[in-house]
Design a protein around this motif. Structure first.
Motif, short mmCIF file in Angstrom:
data_model
loop_
_atom_site.label_atom_id
_atom_site.label_comp_id
_atom_site.label_asym_id
_atom_site.label_seq_id
_atom_site.Cartn_x
_atom_site.Cartn_y
_atom_site.Cartn_z
N SER A 116 0.83 -1.21 0.00
CA SER A 116 0.00 0.00 0.00
C SER A 116 0.86 1.26 0.00
O SER A 116 0.56 2.23 -0.69
CB SER A 116 -0.93 -0.01 1.21
N VAL A 117 1.95 1.23 0.78
CA VAL A 117 2.87 2.37 0.80
C VAL A 117 3.56 2.52 -0.56
O VAL A 117 3.64 3.63 -1.11
CB VAL A 117 3.92 2.20 1.91
N PHE A 118 4.05 1.41 -1.11
CA PHE A 118 4.73 1.44 -2.40
C PHE A 118 3.79 1.92 -3.51
O PHE A 118 4.21 2.63 -4.42
CB PHE A 118 5.28 0.05 -2.74
N TYR A 119 2.52 1.48 -3.44
CA TYR A 119 1.56 1.86 -4.46
C TYR A 119 1.32 3.37 -4.44
O TYR A 119 1.29 4.03 -5.50
CB TYR A 119 0.25 1.12 -4.23
N ALA A 120 1.14 3.93 -3.26
CA ALA A 120 0.95 5.37 -3.14
C ALA A 120 2.19 6.12 -3.63
O ALA A 120 2.08 7.14 -4.33
CB ALA A 120 0.64 5.74 -1.69
N LEU A 121 3.38 5.61 -3.26
CA LEU A 121 4.62 6.24 -3.72
C LEU A 121 4.76 6.14 -5.23
O LEU A 121 5.18 7.10 -5.90
CB LEU A 121 5.81 5.58 -3.03
N LEU A 122 4.39 5.00 -5.80
CA LEU A 122 4.48 4.79 -7.23
C LEU A 122 3.62 5.78 -8.00
O LEU A 122 4.05 6.34 -9.02
CB LEU A 122 4.07 3.35 -7.57
N LEU A 123 2.39 6.01 -7.53
CA LEU A 123 1.51 6.95 -8.22
C LEU A 123 2.07 8.36 -8.19
O LEU A 123 2.04 9.07 -9.21
CB LEU A 123 0.12 6.92 -7.57
N SER A 124 2.60 8.78 -7.05
CA SER A 124 3.17 10.13 -6.96
C SER A 124 4.42 10.25 -7.83
O SER A 124 4.65 11.29 -8.46
CB SER A 124 3.50 10.46 -5.51
N LEU A 125 5.24 9.21 -7.87
CA LEU A 125 6.43 9.24 -8.72
C LEU A 125 6.06 9.27 -10.20
O LEU A 125 6.73 9.92 -11.01
CB LEU A 125 7.32 8.02 -8.43
N THR A 126 4.98 8.57 -10.56
CA THR A 126 4.52 8.61 -11.95
C THR A 126 4.06 10.00 -12.33
O THR A 126 4.39 10.51 -13.41
CB THR A 126 3.37 7.61 -12.14
N GLN A 127 3.31 10.66 -11.45
CA GLN A 127 2.89 12.04 -11.72
C GLN A 127 4.09 12.96 -11.81
O GLN A 127 4.16 13.84 -12.68
CB GLN A 127 1.94 12.53 -10.63
N LEU A 128 5.06 12.76 -10.93
CA LEU A 128 6.27 13.58 -10.96
C LEU A 128 7.05 13.36 -12.26
O LEU A 128 7.64 14.31 -12.80
CB LEU A 128 7.14 13.25 -9.75
N SER A 129 7.03 12.13 -12.77
CA SER A 129 7.70 11.84 -14.04
C SER A 129 7.03 12.56 -15.19
O SER A 129 7.70 13.10 -16.09
CB SER A 129 7.71 10.33 -14.30
N PHE A 130 5.69 12.60 -15.19
CA PHE A 130 4.98 13.34 -16.22
C PHE A 130 5.29 14.83 -16.14
O PHE A 130 5.43 15.51 -17.16
CB PHE A 130 3.46 13.14 -16.06
N GLN A 131 5.43 15.34 -14.93
CA GLN A 131 5.65 16.77 -14.73
C GLN A 131 7.07 17.20 -15.07
O GLN A 131 7.28 18.23 -15.71
CB GLN A 131 5.35 17.15 -13.28
N LYS A 132 8.06 16.42 -14.63
CA LYS A 132 9.45 16.87 -14.68
C LYS A 132 10.29 16.22 -15.78
O LYS A 132 11.29 16.81 -16.20
CB LYS A 132 10.13 16.59 -13.34
#
Length: 401
Positions: free
Chosen positions: A236-252
């Protein structure tokens, strides 16, 4: 024009003097004209050209009209809900019918990526070079793929060792972790309605879990049970982190504007996660029991193969919905819909196994609908105001008018 030149074959020159390789709009087939009108034409803008000279059917996300944006959002929501519900039921069926391999279940969550080549080829995109070097993009894709493989393995362990109620109850915590990660990593804006949605959806998923009458899985001792709890919580922690990292990848890093980038990223990360899962399957030695597992499957070897194939397809449908919502809306919204799916699981189980839905589960489903529409209503209120969008290089962009 010379007399011997057929006017139908004459190709009009472009502005730079180069003859266009695209046919006039009058020579397009009916379905091509319809697709062009539906997705491309806006404010007298012509269709953009894809890498192969074919007009792109996937316009930049910021060029969509408001109704088109909402259609894309609900299409991804449907993809996530249907895919996640079906995939969880299929993997639960896999373990209930005699499946034991954690790495095979992990591989099934990643190996369905070939079906994504169909929409990727049918809907060409305009050429959008990333602002970062290809090496950095591939490094980011590899990191996300490795994280996906690890997260799927942890979820597989949880599904194997925990009952459905315990598994769903722990998974309900992922939305709280996502709220923390999205606030610090993605500058997520929180309002009363969004906060209310997070709380209600988490309570709804928890209520749906505790109202389940499933007991402890047979043959699971305390050590395996504890391992399942820790694995599911870590997932659950990894999944939440993965989603935020994916959004950050789209942004940056990726910084592309067309929806085809969702298929690109999902295909790349799935290939990497599948390769790592195959390595894990052989290193762990679980490949040696595959023959025994296939022929000892309670419903037969054909049911074994079809269960894993359809689970792989369902997980890809779910993953496209998740990544699509991150791209179009935000990582927190994607996780909110994923948690909403947990609230709907009693309904999915009732449909799949011809069972009745208890009053407590009905309340959980209604609470999930309340939390879902509360979050959606926040975006309706925002209208053309500025809000978070992951597909731009900045933290916010304008809502489609």
């Amino acid at each position: 024009m010379p007399d011997d030149e057929d006017p139908k074959e004459a190709v009009p020159p472009a502005k730079d003097g180069v003859r266009s390789i695209l046919p006039p709009i009058t020579e397009l087939k009916h379905w091509q004209r319809w697709r062009s009108r539906l997705f491309l034409e806006r404010d007298n803008e012509g269709p953009k050209v894809g890498n192969d000279g074919v007009p792109s059917s996937l316009p930049p996300i910021n060029k969509l009209k408001r109704w088109q944006w909402w259609c894309l959002v609900f299409l991804n929501i449907g993809s996530l809900l249907i895919g996640q519900g079906s995939a969880v039921l299929l993997l639960r069926f896999y373990y209930d019918q005699g499946g034991h391999s954690k790495w095979m279940a992990t591989l099934a969550q990643n190996a369905g990526f070939p079906i994504l080549f169909i929409p990727f080829i049918l809907f060409p995109s305009i050429k959008e070079p990333s602002s970062e070097s290809p090496k950095i993009v591939w490094l980011v894709s590899f990191g996300l793929g490795a994280l996906i493989a690890s997260d799927n393995l942890l979820y597989s362990v949880g599904l194997a060792y925990l009952s459905h109620s315990t598994y769903s109850l722990i998974c309900a915590t992922q939305l709280a972790f996502s709220a923390v990660f999205s606030f610090f990593m993605n500058s997520q804006r929180f309002t009363i309605l969004i906060f209310n949605s997070i709380v209600v959806l988490s309570l709804s998923a928890s209520l749906a879990a505790v109202s389940d009458n499933s007991t402890k899985r047979p043959g699971i001792n305390r050590t395996k049970y504890s391992l399942g709890v820790v694995s599911t919580l870590a997932a659950s922690v990894f999944y939440a982190l993965l989603l935020s990292l994916t959004q950050l990848s789209f942004q940056k890093v990726i910084k592309k504007e067309t929806f085809s980038v969702v298929f690109e990223l999902q295909i790349c990360t799935s290939i990497i996660a599948s390769c790592l899962s195959i390595v894990g399957l052989f290193v762990s030695g679980e490949w040696r029991i595959m023959r025994v597992e296939i022929f000892s499957f309670h419903d037969g070897s054909l049911a074994y193969v079809m269960t894993l194939i359809w689970a792989a397809v369902a997980w890809q449908v779910c993953s496209v919905g998740v990544v699509g919502l991150i791209f179009v809306v935000s990582s927190l919204f994607a996780n909110a819909i994923s948690t909403f799916s947990l609230s709907l699981m009693p309904l999915a189980i009732a449909i799949a196994y011809d069972r009745t839905v208890s009053s407590t589960k009905t309340i959980a489903i209604l609470m999930g609908l309340w939390g879902f529409w509360t979050y959606v209503y926040q975006y309706i209120l925002d209208g053309p105001q500025v809000k978070n969008k992951p597909h731009h290089g900045k933290n916010s962009s304008s809502f489609p008018v």
